[in-house]
Design an enzyme around this catalytic site. Sequence first.
Site, PDB file in Angstrom:
ATOM      1  CB  SER A 144      -0.830  -0.038   1.277  1.00  0.00           C
ATOM      2  OG  SER A 144      -1.431   1.208   1.527  1.00  0.00           O
ATOM      3  CE1 TYR A 157      -4.294  -2.151   4.981  1.00  0.00           C
ATOM      4  CE2 TYR A 157      -3.576   0.113   4.672  1.00  0.00           C
ATOM      5  CZ  TYR A 157      -3.889  -1.124   4.151  1.00  0.00           C
ATOM      6  OH  TYR A 157      -3.805  -1.333   2.797  1.00  0.00           O
TER       7      TYR A 157
HETATM    8  N1  LIG Z   1      -8.574  -0.702  -1.132  1.00  0.00           N
HETATM    9  C1  LIG Z   1      -7.582   0.162  -1.007  1.00  0.00           C
HETATM   10  O1  LIG Z   1      -7.762   1.392  -1.076  1.00  0.00           O
HETATM   11  C2  LIG Z   1      -6.180  -0.340  -0.836  1.00  0.00           C
HETATM   12  C3  LIG Z   1      -5.160   0.609  -0.808  1.00  0.00           C
HETATM   13  C4  LIG Z   1      -3.853   0.181  -0.674  1.00  0.00           C
HETATM   14  C5  LIG Z   1      -3.577  -1.165  -0.559  1.00  0.00           C
HETATM   15  N2  LIG Z   1      -4.597  -2.065  -0.578  1.00  0.00           N
HETATM   16  C6  LIG Z   1      -4.224  -3.466  -0.416  1.00  0.00           C
HETATM   17  O2  LIG Z   1      -4.856  -4.258  -1.391  1.00  0.00           O
HETATM   18  C7  LIG Z   1      -5.065  -5.570  -0.859  1.00  0.00           C
HETATM   19  C8  LIG Z   1      -6.497  -5.980  -1.074  1.00  0.00           C
HETATM   20  O3  LIG Z   1      -7.362  -5.065  -0.435  1.00  0.00           O
HETATM   21  P1  LIG Z   1      -8.819  -4.805  -0.992  1.00  0.00           P
HETATM   22  O4  LIG Z   1      -8.993  -3.353  -1.082  1.00  0.00           O
HETATM   23  O5  LIG Z   1      -9.053  -5.659  -2.165  1.00  0.00           O
HETATM   24  O6  LIG Z   1      -9.675  -5.291   0.265  1.00  0.00           O
HETATM   25  P2  LIG Z   1     -10.870  -6.318   0.398  1.00  0.00           P
HETATM   26  O7  LIG Z   1     -11.811  -6.157  -0.741  1.00  0.00           O
HETATM   27  O8  LIG Z   1     -11.385  -6.151   1.780  1.00  0.00           O
HETATM   28  O9  LIG Z   1     -10.167  -7.724   0.257  1.00  0.00           O
HETATM   29  C9  LIG Z   1      -9.468  -8.307   1.315  1.00  0.00           C
HETATM   30  C10 LIG Z   1      -9.409  -9.796   1.087  1.00  0.00           C
HETATM   31  O10 LIG Z   1      -8.734 -10.392   2.182  1.00  0.00           O
HETATM   32  C11 LIG Z   1      -9.480 -11.527   2.619  1.00  0.00           C
HETATM   33  N3  LIG Z   1      -9.229 -11.768   4.034  1.00  0.00           N
HETATM   34  C12 LIG Z   1      -9.431 -10.931   5.073  1.00  0.00           C
HETATM   35  N4  LIG Z   1      -9.113 -11.541   6.233  1.00  0.00           N
HETATM   36  C13 LIG Z   1      -8.688 -12.790   5.898  1.00  0.00           C
HETATM   37  C14 LIG Z   1      -8.229 -13.908   6.651  1.00  0.00           C
HETATM   38  N5  LIG Z   1      -8.126 -13.872   7.988  1.00  0.00           N
HETATM   39  N6  LIG Z   1      -7.880 -15.031   5.988  1.00  0.00           N
HETATM   40  C15 LIG Z   1      -7.995 -15.099   4.634  1.00  0.00           C
HETATM   41  N7  LIG Z   1      -8.412 -14.070   3.867  1.00  0.00           N
HETATM   42  C16 LIG Z   1      -8.761 -12.936   4.502  1.00  0.00           C
HETATM   43  C17 LIG Z   1     -10.928 -11.160   2.330  1.00  0.00           C
HETATM   44  O11 LIG Z   1     -11.737 -12.299   2.106  1.00  0.00           O
HETATM   45  P3  LIG Z   1     -12.610 -13.123   3.190  1.00  0.00           P
HETATM   46  O12 LIG Z   1     -13.331 -12.133   4.019  1.00  0.00           O
HETATM   47  O13 LIG Z   1     -13.484 -13.946   2.287  1.00  0.00           O
HETATM   48  O14 LIG Z   1     -11.616 -13.940   3.931  1.00  0.00           O
HETATM   49  C18 LIG Z   1     -10.774 -10.435   1.002  1.00  0.00           C
HETATM   50  O15 LIG Z   1     -10.756 -11.365  -0.052  1.00  0.00           O
HETATM   51  C19 LIG Z   1      -4.662  -5.509   0.607  1.00  0.00           C
HETATM   52  O16 LIG Z   1      -3.363  -6.027   0.761  1.00  0.00           O
HETATM   53  C20 LIG Z   1      -4.682  -4.030   0.911  1.00  0.00           C
HETATM   54  O17 LIG Z   1      -3.801  -3.709   1.951  1.00  0.00           O
HETATM   55  C21 LIG Z   1      -5.888  -1.694  -0.716  1.00  0.00           C
END
Ligand SMILES: NC(=O)c1ccc[n+]([C@@H]2O[C@H](COP(=O)([O-])OP(=O)(O)OC[C@H]3O[C@@H](n4cnc5c(N)ncnc54)[C@H](OP(=O)(O)O)[C@@H]3O)[C@@H](O)[C@H]2O)c1
Length: 331
Positions: A144, A157
């Site tokens: 991130s 985070y």
């Molecule tokens: N969205 C943003 O603005 C943003 C910005 C910078 C970086 N990122 C990074 O992008 C990546 C994905 O984020 P996203 O935005 O796509 O978020 P998201 O839609 O909330 O996806 C998170 C994923 O992680 C899984 N997860 C959560 N807890 C878990 C656990 N204990 N075991 C296994 N799986 C788990 C969730 O699935 P289940 O609930 O089905 O387990 C979901 O598939 C992350 O690394 C995040 O830090 C996102």
Amino acid sequence: MGREELRGKVAIVTGASSGVGWQSAVRLAEQGVRLCVTARRLEALENLQAQVLRQGGECLVAPGDVTVQQDVDRVVRACIEFYGRVDLLVNVAAVQSYGFFDDLPWEHLERTFDVNCFGYMRFARAVLPHFRAQRSGHVLNVQSMLSKGGAPLLASYAASKHATLGWAECLELELRGTGIHVSNVLVPSVATPMFDHAPTQFHLAPMPVPPTYEPDVAARAVVRCARRPGRTVVPVFLQGRLILWMDRWVPRVGKWLLGNFGVRMQMREKPVERTEGNLFHPVRQGVGPHGSVPPTPRWKRFTATAGLVALAGGALSGVALGARGLARAVR
Ligand SMILES: NC(=O)c1ccc[n+]([C@@H]2O[C@H](COP(=O)([O-])OP(=O)(O)OC[C@H]3O[C@@H](n4cnc5c(N)ncnc54)[C@H](OP(=O)(O)O)[C@@H]3O)[C@@H](O)[C@H]2O)c1
């Protein structure tokens, strides 16, 4: 590496039930990568599998929790039993919890690290023996912009993401010359379901620090990185290269903006009661790549870029004038 080299490769994608993980899986499958997708929500993974199969790809579903060692080992085993190998690990699964640092329950801090940091490490340790045996492999970590900087309300985070980037940089050095690569993608705010299922200590729904991009921006960067491993990729300019440049040369500008407006920037005018969100247990809402927060329109991003460049330019010329005055005084 050329485009052909992704075809036929086998990738484990964690966090694939929503957001960046889902979209990255779809984009990798388009390149001919054979997938093993994992997260806690089986039904969501089966929906993703159906989409990939419809598009002519291959996709194994292996549900599990990244904080449970047996689950991690089972996912890797299932992948190897099914495809006979694993070439690429795409670490994506992460959670966040909104609140002032001293209000966040201690379990939220621990859980955030357990998923975001130790989850990445658990999966890496589970695939590394296979990578070492085949003398090739790639650990690709979705990071991130908060792996480098900070933002109010996201202390646990951001700390976990800093730690994960530090770990990844050490791993890269340890693996030099082994044929195994480590890469990182520094993702900006993207319009995924993360903000629909993250817990918050407030009564207003959280939203990403604007501007917010399409999740595909991150997914396409993952594919680029999978093709040419061993790099840290910053996919966008405004909430990417420009921010890193400003942090380095005019750090006060970003700190002033986020210190004064960062809390309000991260709240929507939408009431919620959400103290646990998806932190400890998966929730129903937020399947698929997109969440309820829309991406920022291009024209607004353009205007913000112009504004930030002007602010940074003003601050930089202030610094230059100050330095010139100091040099004169010393002379
Ligand atoms: N969205 C943003 O603005 C943003 C910005 C910078 C970086 N990122 C990074 O992008 C990546 C994905 O984020 P996203 O935005 O796509 O978020 P998201 O839609 O909330 O996806 C998170 C994923 O992680 C899984 N997860 C959560 N807890 C878990 C656990 N204990 N075991 C296994 N799986 C788990 C969730 O699935 P289940 O609930 O089905 O387990 C979901 O598939 C992350 O690394 C995040 O830090 C996102």
